[in-house]
Design a protein around this motif. Structure first.
Motif, short mmCIF file in Angstrom:
data_model
loop_
_atom_site.label_atom_id
_atom_site.label_comp_id
_atom_site.label_asym_id
_atom_site.label_seq_id
_atom_site.Cartn_x
_atom_site.Cartn_y
_atom_site.Cartn_z
N ILE A 128 0.85 -1.17 0.00
CA ILE A 128 0.00 0.00 0.00
C ILE A 128 0.90 1.23 0.00
O ILE A 128 1.80 1.34 0.82
CB ILE A 128 -0.93 0.01 1.23
N PHE A 140 0.59 5.25 0.31
CA PHE A 140 -0.22 6.44 0.58
C PHE A 140 0.63 7.65 0.24
O PHE A 140 1.71 7.84 0.80
CB PHE A 140 -0.65 6.50 2.06
N LEU A 141 0.13 8.46 -0.67
CA LEU A 141 0.86 9.65 -1.11
C LEU A 141 0.02 10.88 -0.80
O LEU A 141 -1.01 11.11 -1.43
CB LEU A 141 1.17 9.56 -2.61
N ASP A 142 0.45 11.64 0.18
CA ASP A 142 -0.25 12.86 0.55
C ASP A 142 0.15 13.97 -0.40
O ASP A 142 1.30 14.04 -0.85
CB ASP A 142 0.10 13.24 1.99
N CYS A 181 -0.68 14.44 -3.50
CA CYS A 181 -0.21 13.84 -4.76
C CYS A 181 -0.28 14.79 -5.93
O CYS A 181 0.42 14.59 -6.94
CB CYS A 181 -0.97 12.54 -5.05
N PHE A 218 -2.51 2.05 -4.64
CA PHE A 218 -2.26 3.48 -4.55
C PHE A 218 -3.41 4.18 -3.85
O PHE A 218 -4.57 4.02 -4.21
CB PHE A 218 -2.09 4.07 -5.96
N ILE A 219 -3.06 4.96 -2.83
CA ILE A 219 -4.00 5.83 -2.16
C ILE A 219 -3.38 7.22 -2.17
O ILE A 219 -2.31 7.43 -1.60
CB ILE A 219 -4.29 5.39 -0.71
N GLY A 220 -4.02 8.12 -2.85
CA GLY A 220 -3.51 9.49 -2.94
C GLY A 220 -4.45 10.46 -2.27
O GLY A 220 -5.67 10.29 -2.33
N ALA A 221 -3.90 11.45 -1.62
CA ALA A 221 -4.70 12.49 -0.98
C ALA A 221 -4.30 13.83 -1.58
O ALA A 221 -3.12 14.08 -1.84
CB ALA A 221 -4.47 12.49 0.52
#
Length: 105
Positions: A1, A3-5, A7, A29-32
């Motif tokens: 996993i 997590f890209l803050d 992005c 991919f989890i982008g914020a």
């Protein structure tokens, strides 16, 4: 996993570099982003990820979060002034992270 803050701050080439790994399942991919993802995230990456829009929290919800956080760290409820909680909740403008950071001070 992954997590890209924030992005949206990555340029197109940097965002594109994730694509092969997302497509083959190597990474989830989890982008914020605080920006509109349609403008800040390139279309190839956006088409491979679901988008969840998080709404601002109400001041009442923020007040509840603040009281629970204070209780969780051992602050007696009577030490937390209602007017201070209301002021912090209003200042946070719907963002629990901001409210909790102010409470921590």
């Amino acid at each position: 996993i992954l997590f890209l803050d924030e992005c949206h701050r990555f340029n197109k080439a940097q965002q594109d570099s994730f694509l092969p790994f997302i497509e083959d399942g190597t990474i989830v991919f989890i982008g914020a982003t605080t920006e509109n993802p349609s403008f800040g995230v390139n279309s190839a990456l956006l088409s491979r990820a679901p988008v969840f829009v998080l709404q601002r929290l109400s001041t009442e919800s923020l007040a509840t979060i603040l009281r629970r956080a204070a209780t969780a760290v051992g602050c007696p409820p009577e030490r937390l002034d209602d007017s201070a909680v209301s002021a912090i909740a209003a200042l946070a403008d719907g963002d629990a992270r901001v409210a909790l950071n102010v409470l921590e001070l």
